[in-house]
Design a protein around this motif. Structure first.
Motif, PDB file in Angstrom:
ATOM      1  N   MET A   1     -42.689  -7.342  31.860  1.00 14.37           N
ATOM      2  CA  MET A   1     -41.313  -7.167  32.290  1.00 14.37           C
ATOM      3  C   MET A   1     -41.219  -7.565  33.768  1.00 14.37           C
ATOM      4  N   GLY A  48     -43.448   0.597  38.071  1.00 11.49           N
ATOM      5  CA  GLY A  48     -44.546   0.412  37.114  1.00 11.49           C
ATOM      6  C   GLY A  48     -45.753  -0.205  37.779  1.00 11.49           C
ATOM      7  N   THR A  77     -47.137  -4.776  34.282  1.00  7.31           N
ATOM      8  CA  THR A  77     -47.986  -4.727  33.095  1.00  7.31           C
ATOM      9  C   THR A  77     -47.473  -3.639  32.165  1.00  7.31           C
ATOM     10  N   ASN A  78     -47.783  -3.756  30.904  1.00  7.61           N
ATOM     11  CA  ASN A  78     -47.341  -2.765  29.918  1.00  7.61           C
ATOM     12  C   ASN A  78     -48.269  -1.566  29.839  1.00  7.61           C
ATOM     13  N   ASP A  79     -49.511  -1.736  30.299  1.00  6.38           N
ATOM     14  CA  ASP A  79     -50.439  -0.609  30.217  1.00  6.38           C
ATOM     15  C   ASP A  79     -50.883  -0.192  31.613  1.00  6.38           C
TER      16      ASP A  79
END
Length: 82
Positions: A1, A48, A77-79
């Motif tokens: 994102m 994030g 990052t997503n994680d």
């Protein structure tokens, strides 16, 4: 994102035929730019885990005010392990 944040630093105000500067010297202007970049970086960090971050600066006119627009962007990052 991808997320973005921005700040605007006024430099000059045009009122009819009269142009007025903001009355800041170079050191104060550079300090304001540095502060704006730091604020943008902190704002992006709260959104994030940052994978990549960059900044773009451009001189713009908004209505009768000339200034510097600073836009920071970040890919998140997503994680939490990247």
């Amino acid at each position: 994102m991808m997320v973005v944040a921005q700040r605007f630093i006024p430099i000059r105000v045009n009122v009819g035929p009269v142009t007025m500067g903001t009355g800041i010297n170079l050191d104060d202007f550079l300090r304001r730019v540095n502060t704006a970049v730091n604020e943008i970086g902190k704002e992006l960090a709260t959104k994030g885990n940052i994978k990549t971050m960059g900044f773009t600066m451009t001189q713009i006119t908004v209505s009768n005010i000339d200034g510097l627009l600073i836009v920071g962007w970040a890919y998140l990052t997503n994680d939490s392990q990247s």
